[in-house]
Enzyme design. Structure first.
Site, PDB file in Angstrom:
ATOM      1  N   HIS A 130      65.461  53.919 158.019  1.00  0.00           N
ATOM      2  CA  HIS A 130      64.154  53.601 157.452  1.00  0.00           C
ATOM      3  C   HIS A 130      64.317  53.561 155.927  1.00  0.00           C
ATOM      4  O   HIS A 130      65.139  54.297 155.387  1.00  0.00           O
ATOM      5  CB  HIS A 130      63.204  54.729 157.867  1.00  0.00           C
ATOM      6  CG  HIS A 130      61.773  54.501 157.567  1.00  0.00           C
ATOM      7  ND1 HIS A 130      61.246  54.662 156.314  1.00  0.00           N
ATOM      8  CD2 HIS A 130      60.740  54.133 158.362  1.00  0.00           C
ATOM      9  CE1 HIS A 130      59.948  54.414 156.353  1.00  0.00           C
ATOM     10  NE2 HIS A 130      59.615  54.087 157.585  1.00  0.00           N
ATOM     11  N   ASP A 207      67.421  62.501 159.507  1.00  0.00           N
ATOM     12  CA  ASP A 207      66.020  62.094 159.522  1.00  0.00           C
ATOM     13  C   ASP A 207      65.489  62.287 160.941  1.00  0.00           C
ATOM     14  O   ASP A 207      65.836  61.543 161.854  1.00  0.00           O
ATOM     15  CB  ASP A 207      65.929  60.626 159.092  1.00  0.00           C
ATOM     16  CG  ASP A 207      64.505  60.097 159.140  1.00  0.00           C
ATOM     17  OD1 ASP A 207      63.610  60.816 159.624  1.00  0.00           O
ATOM     18  OD2 ASP A 207      64.305  58.952 158.703  1.00  0.00           O
ATOM     19  N   GLN A 210      61.547  60.491 164.029  1.00  0.00           N
ATOM     20  CA  GLN A 210      61.278  59.945 165.362  1.00  0.00           C
ATOM     21  C   GLN A 210      61.820  60.809 166.493  1.00  0.00           C
ATOM     22  O   GLN A 210      61.581  60.507 167.659  1.00  0.00           O
ATOM     23  CB  GLN A 210      61.871  58.526 165.499  1.00  0.00           C
ATOM     24  CG  GLN A 210      61.273  57.494 164.563  1.00  0.00           C
ATOM     25  CD  GLN A 210      59.795  57.221 164.819  1.00  0.00           C
ATOM     26  OE1 GLN A 210      59.213  57.629 165.826  1.00  0.00           O
ATOM     27  NE2 GLN A 210      59.172  56.529 163.884  1.00  0.00           N
ATOM     28  N   LYS A 233      53.300  62.092 162.725  1.00  0.00           N
ATOM     29  CA  LYS A 233      53.883  61.447 163.907  1.00  0.00           C
ATOM     30  C   LYS A 233      53.916  62.421 165.086  1.00  0.00           C
ATOM     31  O   LYS A 233      54.399  62.095 166.156  1.00  0.00           O
ATOM     32  CB  LYS A 233      55.302  60.955 163.599  1.00  0.00           C
ATOM     33  CG  LYS A 233      55.339  59.803 162.601  1.00  0.00           C
ATOM     34  CD  LYS A 233      56.757  59.313 162.422  1.00  0.00           C
ATOM     35  CE  LYS A 233      56.973  58.518 161.149  1.00  0.00           C
ATOM     36  NZ  LYS A 233      56.456  57.157 161.198  1.00  0.00           N
ATOM     37  N   CYS A 373      59.910  48.836 158.143  1.00  0.00           N
ATOM     38  CA  CYS A 373      60.549  49.561 157.038  1.00  0.00           C
ATOM     39  C   CYS A 373      62.048  49.710 157.254  1.00  0.00           C
ATOM     40  O   CYS A 373      62.640  50.705 156.830  1.00  0.00           O
ATOM     41  CB  CYS A 373      59.934  50.931 156.807  1.00  0.00           C
ATOM     42  SG  CYS A 373      58.194  50.872 156.446  1.00  0.00           S
TER      43      CYS A 373
HETATM   44  C1  LIG Z   1      62.851  57.032 161.147  1.00  0.00           C
HETATM   45  C2  LIG Z   1      61.780  57.235 160.130  1.00  0.00           C
HETATM   46  N1  LIG Z   1      62.073  57.869 158.991  1.00  0.00           N
HETATM   47  C3  LIG Z   1      61.150  58.094 158.050  1.00  0.00           C
HETATM   48  C4  LIG Z   1      59.856  57.667 158.216  1.00  0.00           C
HETATM   49  C5  LIG Z   1      58.885  57.921 157.104  1.00  0.00           C
HETATM   50  O1  LIG Z   1      57.881  58.753 157.497  1.00  0.00           O
HETATM   51  P1  LIG Z   1      56.646  59.000 156.526  1.00  0.00           P
HETATM   52  O2  LIG Z   1      56.054  57.664 156.268  1.00  0.00           O
HETATM   53  O3  LIG Z   1      55.754  59.881 157.307  1.00  0.00           O
HETATM   54  O4  LIG Z   1      57.185  59.634 155.310  1.00  0.00           O
HETATM   55  C6  LIG Z   1      59.504  57.010 159.396  1.00  0.00           C
HETATM   56  C7  LIG Z   1      58.132  56.549 159.656  1.00  0.00           C
HETATM   57  O5  LIG Z   1      57.573  55.630 159.212  1.00  0.00           O
HETATM   58  C8  LIG Z   1      60.492  56.779 160.363  1.00  0.00           C
HETATM   59  O6  LIG Z   1      60.209  56.126 161.493  1.00  0.00           O
END
Ligand SMILES: Cc1ncc(COP(=O)(O)O)c(C=O)c1O
Lengths: 418, 141
Positions: A130, A207, A210, A233, A373
């Site tokens: 991401h 990370d 998910q 999430k 993203c």
């Molecule tokens: C794999 C992953 N990492 C990071 C994020 C970023 O999360 P957030 O927007 O809550 O900071 C997301 C979600 O959009 C994600 O799916």
């Protein structure tokens, strides 16, 4: 009473009717919400925790010497302990509350980056990442003279062990990699990655945005050095996230944000940083968010994490098999439903993802369209963009059925003969 | 289930069989129009002689709305003076904002089929991409 009976009878299956009642969203909307990997819905108990807290007991934690402030400080620290238990961290002081996974990753990249990266060093970043686990590292590299290199995955989203072995070298200081990809839904074997990294003197930042909401994640078993995730999430409102890191590293790292609450003492010439975790929590903290996250964790426990996992696996199988059965639709990643963990990204031949999501929304289905993203990943796969449906335990077979019905109608709606 | 209000036959036909989607060898002006957030990306090519659009075409990629809208636009503006193209662009953009009269929308011929997009804020940019690109071409000169 009947519902309760069902819940008891199906001890290893989840009582979906009563779960749906916990989420007022379903009474308010008649859309099939299948964009759960963007953000999840909130159960009433979590929102009530937040509203009761702010309506009846709001006060600033840490600062006040009156009983209410002390009580809120204790509740906030109890929430930290709940999170610690949830990810089996060795100690609560290693759990830092942030706004979301993105902020956690920015904190690590900024602070760890400035602490250990030197010109010529390398940060290895998964191509599946991401943007939140990619751009902070690119910025850190720019500031320190280090270099970002990408770890490339196979077309089905797997990382081969040889690829990682070959990518690691004497200058690789950090591997930044997702536990579960938000496009493929695939879970990486981080335990093995961590062994290889550590044998090479490389730190590993995971990370968990998910993975943590959908499967038990034990940081000690995974063996990673850092793990981040977002509350929104996993059933909380927006604005609360977590960073877990090993004490020894967090202690060496400089603060990220500075200001109130994160110091022991300040003179005009000197600063003594507060111990963990306060050192990384500058300013008045998000007490409501922390309490919400703790309540969400308790809620997941009440529903039963094993039941949740089983239900999500069943829903994922229905979703993935339905997509595979639809002509002119291509599933991104593994063709095995067991590898998808609630996430199915796909393309429809000849139809742009924005048209797909517009037709879905006309049909009462919310899904995601675009690059999710993860633009460099889409470039690596040679796909400009894609659509993504993602499920959570509160979804129903009927909702997935609705999605599949609309999916089958899309080419026709766009004027194709079949 | 509500019907697909704006994916009507006119739109899908122009998307699947765009008459004007090709390179234009004799073009003497060209401009690229991009919606970065959606990935719509077209290059409009025109052959303009004495202020009249003698011929026009486009190449590129994007959603059905962006592609069909550019194709319908070219149907409408080829053979017209640039002032007329700008006047129609103004009507089209006002139609998408829900501000054009019935008589004005009639002047847009098939492009009037896109008027329901005014209810879909997220797709407005797709519908106006071609028209904005024409405006850019002529306002620059
Ligand atoms: C794999 C992953 N990492 C990071 C994020 C970023 O999360 P957030 O927007 O809550 O900071 C997301 C979600 O959009 C994600 O799916």
């Amino acid at each position: 009473m009947e519902q309760q009976f069902e819940g008891v009878r199906g001890a290893d299956t989840l009582d979906i009717a009563s779960v749906r009642e916990d989420f007022p969203f379903f009474a308010a909307q008649d859309t099939a919400y299948l964009d759960n990997s963007a953000t999840s819905l909130c159960p009433e108990c979590v929102i009530r925790t937040v509203s009761e807290h702010y309506l009846r007991e709001k006060a600033s934690p840490f600062r006040g010497l009156y009983p209410l402030s002390v009580q809120i400080t204790e509740a906030y620290e109890a929430a930290r302990e709940t999170v610690r238990g949830f990810i089996n961290a060795p100690e609560a002081a290693e759990v830092i509350f942030t706004r979301n996974a993105s902020e956690s990753l920015n904190l690590i990249a900024y602070s760890l980056g400035s602490h250990i990266l030197r010109p010529g060093d390398e940060v290895l970043v998964g191509i599946t990442e991401h943007h939140s686990n990619m751009l902070p590292w690119r910025m850190a590299a720019e500031r320190t003279g280090a270099k970002v290199r990408y770890l490339l995955c196979e077309p089905d989203g797997t990382y081969r062990e040889e690829t990682l072995r070959e990518a690691l070298n004497g200058r690789t200081k950090i591997l930044a990699i997702t536990h579960c990809s938000n496009v493929f839904g695939r879970v990486n074997d981080l335990r093995r990655f961590a062994e290889l990294c550590h044998a090479n003197g490389t730190l590993i930042v995971a990370d968990g945005a998910q993975s943590v909401p959908h499967m038990p994640v034990d940081v000690q078993e995974l063996g990673v050095d850092f793990l981040v995730f977002s509350g929104h999430k996993m059933l909380t409102p927006m604005g609360i996230g977590v960073l877990w890191g090993r004490r020894a590293l967090l202690e060496e790292m400089p603060p990220f944000l500075t200001g109130g609450e994160m110091i022991d003492a300040v003179t005009t010439d000197e600063i003594w940083w507060a111990p963990l975790p306060q050192k990384f929590e500058a300013g008045t903290v998000n007490t409501g968010g922390a309490l919400a996250l703790a309540e969400a964790i308790r809620y997941l426990g009440r529903v039963g994490f094993d039941r949740i996992q089983k239900r999500e696996a069943d829903l994922t199988r229905m979703l993935v098999e339905g997509i595979l059965d639809t002509p002119h639709v291509r599933l991104i990643g593994s063709q095995d439903p067991a590898e998808h963990h609630g996430i199915a990204a796909f393309t429809v031949e000849g139809v742009h993802p924005h048209d797909i999501s517009a037709i879905m929304s006309d049909g009462g289905v919310c899904i995601r369209a675009g690059h999710h993203c993860a633009q460099p990943l889409h470039q690596h796969l040679g796909i400009p963009s894609s659509s993504r449906a993602s499920v959570m335990f509160y979804n129903t077979e009927e909702e997935i059925g609705r999605f599949l019905t609309v999916l089958r109608s899309i080419r026709g709606a766009m004027g194709y003969a079949e | 289930m509500p019907s697909n209000t704006y994916y009507n036959e006119i739109l899908t036909e122009h998307n699947l069989h765009p008459e004007h989607k090709h390179a234009l060898p004799g073009a003497n002006t060209a401009l690229r129009g991009v919606n970065p957030s959606c990935g719509d990306d077209i290059t409009l090519q025109l052959k303009v002689e004495d202020g009249v659009i003698e011929d026009g075409a486009f190449v590129g990629d994007g959603c059905a709305i962006s592609q069909a809208s550019a194709d319908m636009m070219l149907d409408l503006i080829i053979g017209k003076p640039k002032e007329e193209a700008l006047r129609l662009a103004d009507i089209f953009i006002r139609m998408i904002k829900g501000e054009a009269s019935e008589e004005e929308i009639d002047e847009l011929e098939e492009a009037g089929a896109l008027q329901d997009i005014s209810h879909m804020p997220s797709r407005v940019k797709c519908a106006v991409l071609g028209w904005h690109t024409v405006e850019e071409i002529f306002k620059k000169k």
